[in-house]
Design a protein around this motif. Structure first.
Motif, PDB file in Angstrom:
ATOM      1  N   MET A   1      30.138  18.699  79.218  1.00  0.00           N
ATOM      2  CA  MET A   1      31.207  18.285  80.124  1.00  0.00           C
ATOM      3  C   MET A   1      32.524  18.870  79.635  1.00  0.00           C
ATOM      4  O   MET A   1      32.903  18.679  78.495  1.00  0.00           O
ATOM      5  N   ASN A   2      33.254  19.649  80.489  1.00  0.00           N
ATOM      6  CA  ASN A   2      34.484  20.267  80.049  1.00  0.00           C
ATOM      7  C   ASN A   2      35.625  19.260  80.045  1.00  0.00           C
ATOM      8  O   ASN A   2      35.509  18.144  80.533  1.00  0.00           O
ATOM      9  N   GLU A   3      36.767  19.689  79.490  1.00  0.00           N
ATOM     10  CA  GLU A   3      37.898  18.779  79.331  1.00  0.00           C
ATOM     11  C   GLU A   3      38.426  18.291  80.670  1.00  0.00           C
ATOM     12  O   GLU A   3      38.828  17.140  80.812  1.00  0.00           O
ATOM     13  N   LYS A   4      38.410  19.157  81.687  1.00  0.00           N
ATOM     14  CA  LYS A   4      38.904  18.761  83.001  1.00  0.00           C
ATOM     15  C   LYS A   4      38.067  17.630  83.562  1.00  0.00           C
ATOM     16  O   LYS A   4      38.595  16.650  84.085  1.00  0.00           O
ATOM     17  N   ASN A   5      36.748  17.730  83.443  1.00  0.00           N
ATOM     18  CA  ASN A   5      35.871  16.673  83.953  1.00  0.00           C
ATOM     19  C   ASN A   5      36.022  15.394  83.161  1.00  0.00           C
ATOM     20  O   ASN A   5      35.946  14.291  83.708  1.00  0.00           O
ATOM     21  N   ARG A   6      36.223  15.519  81.845  1.00  0.00           N
ATOM     22  CA  ARG A   6      36.410  14.317  81.021  1.00  0.00           C
ATOM     23  C   ARG A   6      37.679  13.585  81.414  1.00  0.00           C
ATOM     24  O   ARG A   6      37.714  12.366  81.494  1.00  0.00           O
ATOM     25  N   LEU A 135      32.660   4.603  77.640  1.00  0.00           N
ATOM     26  CA  LEU A 135      32.026   5.695  76.907  1.00  0.00           C
ATOM     27  C   LEU A 135      32.373   7.031  77.547  1.00  0.00           C
ATOM     28  O   LEU A 135      32.236   7.208  78.758  1.00  0.00           O
ATOM     29  N   ASP A 136      32.813   7.967  76.734  1.00  0.00           N
ATOM     30  CA  ASP A 136      33.114   9.314  77.194  1.00  0.00           C
ATOM     31  C   ASP A 136      31.954  10.255  76.880  1.00  0.00           C
ATOM     32  O   ASP A 136      31.342  10.839  77.776  1.00  0.00           O
ATOM     33  N   ARG A 137      31.601  10.355  75.566  1.00  0.00           N
ATOM     34  CA  ARG A 137      30.551  11.298  75.199  1.00  0.00           C
ATOM     35  C   ARG A 137      30.150  11.094  73.744  1.00  0.00           C
ATOM     36  O   ARG A 137      30.858  10.431  72.972  1.00  0.00           O
ATOM     37  N   ALA A 138      29.019  11.670  73.389  1.00  0.00           N
ATOM     38  CA  ALA A 138      28.626  11.810  71.988  1.00  0.00           C
ATOM     39  C   ALA A 138      29.106  13.167  71.512  1.00  0.00           C
ATOM     40  O   ALA A 138      28.976  14.177  72.218  1.00  0.00           O
ATOM     41  N   ASP A 139      29.663  13.209  70.310  1.00  0.00           N
ATOM     42  CA  ASP A 139      30.203  14.449  69.768  1.00  0.00           C
ATOM     43  C   ASP A 139      29.823  14.524  68.290  1.00  0.00           C
ATOM     44  O   ASP A 139      30.501  13.966  67.428  1.00  0.00           O
ATOM     45  N   GLY A 140      28.717  15.187  67.993  1.00  0.00           N
ATOM     46  CA  GLY A 140      28.256  15.288  66.619  1.00  0.00           C
ATOM     47  C   GLY A 140      27.897  13.918  66.059  1.00  0.00           C
ATOM     48  O   GLY A 140      27.063  13.204  66.612  1.00  0.00           O
ATOM     49  N   ASP A 141      28.557  13.540  64.958  1.00  0.00           N
ATOM     50  CA  ASP A 141      28.292  12.252  64.325  1.00  0.00           C
ATOM     51  C   ASP A 141      29.104  11.117  64.940  1.00  0.00           C
ATOM     52  O   ASP A 141      29.043   9.983  64.452  1.00  0.00           O
ATOM     53  N   ASN A 142      29.837  11.388  66.003  1.00  0.00           N
ATOM     54  CA  ASN A 142      30.740  10.392  66.574  1.00  0.00           C
ATOM     55  C   ASN A 142      30.401  10.054  68.024  1.00  0.00           C
ATOM     56  O   ASN A 142      29.908  10.903  68.771  1.00  0.00           O
ATOM     57  N   LEU A 143      30.693   8.815  68.388  1.00  0.00           N
ATOM     58  CA  LEU A 143      30.718   8.414  69.795  1.00  0.00           C
ATOM     59  C   LEU A 143      32.180   8.302  70.201  1.00  0.00           C
ATOM     60  O   LEU A 143      32.981   7.639  69.527  1.00  0.00           O
ATOM     61  N   ILE A 144      32.530   8.950  71.317  1.00  0.00           N
ATOM     62  CA  ILE A 144      33.909   9.011  71.774  1.00  0.00           C
ATOM     63  C   ILE A 144      34.065   8.122  73.007  1.00  0.00           C
ATOM     64  O   ILE A 144      33.309   8.231  73.964  1.00  0.00           O
ATOM     65  N   PHE A 145      35.086   7.250  72.965  1.00  0.00           N
ATOM     66  CA  PHE A 145      35.376   6.347  74.077  1.00  0.00           C
ATOM     67  C   PHE A 145      36.800   6.588  74.575  1.00  0.00           C
ATOM     68  O   PHE A 145      37.695   6.924  73.803  1.00  0.00           O
ATOM     69  N   ALA A 146      36.993   6.410  75.887  1.00  0.00           N
ATOM     70  CA  ALA A 146      38.339   6.405  76.461  1.00  0.00           C
ATOM     71  C   ALA A 146      38.789   4.954  76.578  1.00  0.00           C
ATOM     72  O   ALA A 146      38.027   4.091  77.017  1.00  0.00           O
ATOM     73  N   ALA A 147      40.025   4.681  76.174  1.00  0.00           N
ATOM     74  CA  ALA A 147      40.575   3.334  76.248  1.00  0.00           C
ATOM     75  C   ALA A 147      41.972   3.408  76.851  1.00  0.00           C
ATOM     76  O   ALA A 147      42.614   4.466  76.827  1.00  0.00           O
ATOM     77  N   SER A 148      42.442   2.288  77.393  1.00  0.00           N
ATOM     78  CA  SER A 148      43.775   2.302  77.991  1.00  0.00           C
ATOM     79  C   SER A 148      44.406   0.920  77.937  1.00  0.00           C
ATOM     80  O   SER A 148      43.732  -0.104  78.024  1.00  0.00           O
ATOM     81  N   VAL A 149      45.721   0.929  77.789  1.00  0.00           N
ATOM     82  CA  VAL A 149      46.547  -0.274  77.852  1.00  0.00           C
ATOM     83  C   VAL A 149      47.676   0.015  78.824  1.00  0.00           C
ATOM     84  O   VAL A 149      48.305   1.080  78.756  1.00  0.00           O
ATOM     85  N   GLY A 150      47.925  -0.920  79.747  1.00  0.00           N
ATOM     86  CA  GLY A 150      48.991  -0.688  80.711  1.00  0.00           C
ATOM     87  C   GLY A 150      49.098  -1.804  81.714  1.00  0.00           C
ATOM     88  O   GLY A 150      48.617  -2.922  81.486  1.00  0.00           O
ATOM     89  N   SER A 151      49.685  -1.498  82.845  1.00  0.00           N
ATOM     90  CA  SER A 151      49.908  -2.497  83.884  1.00  0.00           C
ATOM     91  C   SER A 151      48.610  -2.822  84.606  1.00  0.00           C
ATOM     92  O   SER A 151      47.841  -1.920  84.949  1.00  0.00           O
ATOM     93  N   PRO A 152      48.351  -4.117  84.881  1.00  0.00           N
ATOM     94  CA  PRO A 152      47.147  -4.484  85.632  1.00  0.00           C
ATOM     95  C   PRO A 152      47.304  -4.294  87.141  1.00  0.00           C
ATOM     96  O   PRO A 152      46.358  -4.513  87.893  1.00  0.00           O
ATOM     97  N   ASP A 153      48.482  -3.877  87.586  1.00  0.00           N
ATOM     98  CA  ASP A 153      48.743  -3.666  89.003  1.00  0.00           C
ATOM     99  C   ASP A 153      47.921  -2.481  89.500  1.00  0.00           C
ATOM    100  O   ASP A 153      48.006  -1.377  88.964  1.00  0.00           O
ATOM    101  N   VAL A 154      47.123  -2.713  90.553  1.00  0.00           N
ATOM    102  CA  VAL A 154      46.241  -1.674  91.075  1.00  0.00           C
ATOM    103  C   VAL A 154      47.020  -0.459  91.580  1.00  0.00           C
ATOM    104  O   VAL A 154      46.497   0.656  91.597  1.00  0.00           O
ATOM    105  N   LEU A 155      48.270  -0.653  91.977  1.00  0.00           N
ATOM    106  CA  LEU A 155      49.065   0.451  92.512  1.00  0.00           C
ATOM    107  C   LEU A 155      49.867   1.180  91.440  1.00  0.00           C
ATOM    108  O   LEU A 155      50.533   2.168  91.728  1.00  0.00           O
ATOM    109  N   SER A 156      49.789   0.699  90.223  1.00  0.00           N
ATOM    110  CA  SER A 156      50.596   1.286  89.158  1.00  0.00           C
ATOM    111  C   SER A 156      49.825   2.374  88.408  1.00  0.00           C
ATOM    112  O   SER A 156      48.621   2.282  88.217  1.00  0.00           O
ATOM    113  N   ASP A 157      50.549   3.411  87.993  1.00  0.00           N
ATOM    114  CA  ASP A 157      49.956   4.445  87.148  1.00  0.00           C
ATOM    115  C   ASP A 157      50.541   4.371  85.741  1.00  0.00           C
ATOM    116  O   ASP A 157      50.494   5.348  84.987  1.00  0.00           O
ATOM    117  N   GLU A 158      51.098   3.209  85.406  1.00  0.00           N
ATOM    118  CA  GLU A 158      51.715   3.029  84.098  1.00  0.00           C
ATOM    119  C   GLU A 158      50.673   2.536  83.097  1.00  0.00           C
ATOM    120  O   GLU A 158      50.315   1.354  83.073  1.00  0.00           O
TER     121      GLU A 158
END
Length: 200
Positions: A1-6, A135-158
């Motif tokens: 999976m390339n960076e754009k798709n990730r 979960l994003d992907r497995a990368d060698g000896d690591n498991l990579i996850f995407a995480a986020s903290v921000g506004s719970p507002d569905v219309l917000s991109d913050e």
């Protein structure tokens, strides 16, 4: 999976997580007055509550198939945050479990916003909630996850995107996801030193 798709996968995850937001509200009493009813002042709604979420994924990692289980639940014991003037929101707690092929537990840990504090600005620390871990992907000896903290507002991109890494030894590191901060469409170097997670 390339960076754009990730990056697209991470954006979709954030949007899906925010779309599950539920708000507590009060039922408006209907008036029986026919002529010139007195307008009612708007009643304040209750705190913002994001819906509980459970997700499971199988991942091929270090030659075997592991199962990743992520559960997000509102935690009313955590300090509430002010998402806008006069509007409060409950924060979330996320449990991350990684199971070996035989079903035994390799990793089990609860995460709150505090675990990501070193990556957050002061505004997000004060007004953001823990939106999700995916979960994003497995990368060698690591498991990579995407995480986020921000506004719970569905219309917000913050929100602030982060990368959470779990090693085959069960160690955890967290860093800011700079690939989602690009403005010219090109990936920036994502090899900055990971910051050690000091607690939940």
């Amino acid at each position: 999976m390339n960076e754009k798709n990730r990056r697209m996968k991470r954006y979709l995850f954030i949007l899906m997580a925010a779309a599950t937001m539920l708000t507590a509200c009060q039922e408006k009493k209907q008036s029986t007055v026919i002529i010139a009813p007195k307008p009612e002042a708007p009643k304040p709604s209750g705190p913002v509550v994001m819906q509980d979420m459970n997700a499971q994924n199988d991942v091929e990692w270090i030659g075997k198939t592991y199962k990743v289980v992520v559960s997000r639940k509102v935690d009313r014991e955590l300090p509430m945050v002010e998402v806008e003037q006069g509007k409060k929101a409950y924060d979330n707690r996320i449990n991350l479990r990684i199971l070996r092929p035989d079903g035994s537990e390799f990793f089990n840990r609860d995460f709150t916003k505090q675990a990501f504090a070193s990556c957050l600005d002061e505004s997000t620390k004060k007004n953001g909630v823990l939106l999700g871990i995916v979960l994003d992907r497995a990368d060698g000896d690591n498991l990579i996850f995407a995480a986020s903290v921000g506004s719970p507002d569905v219309l917000s991109d913050e929100f602030i995107p982060m990368v959470l890494t779990v090693t085959r030894m069960g160690d955890v590191s967290i860093k800011r996801d700079t690939t989602m901060d690009t403005s010219n469409g090109q990936d920036q170097d994502d090899d900055e030193e990971a910051e050690e997670d000091d607690g939940v």
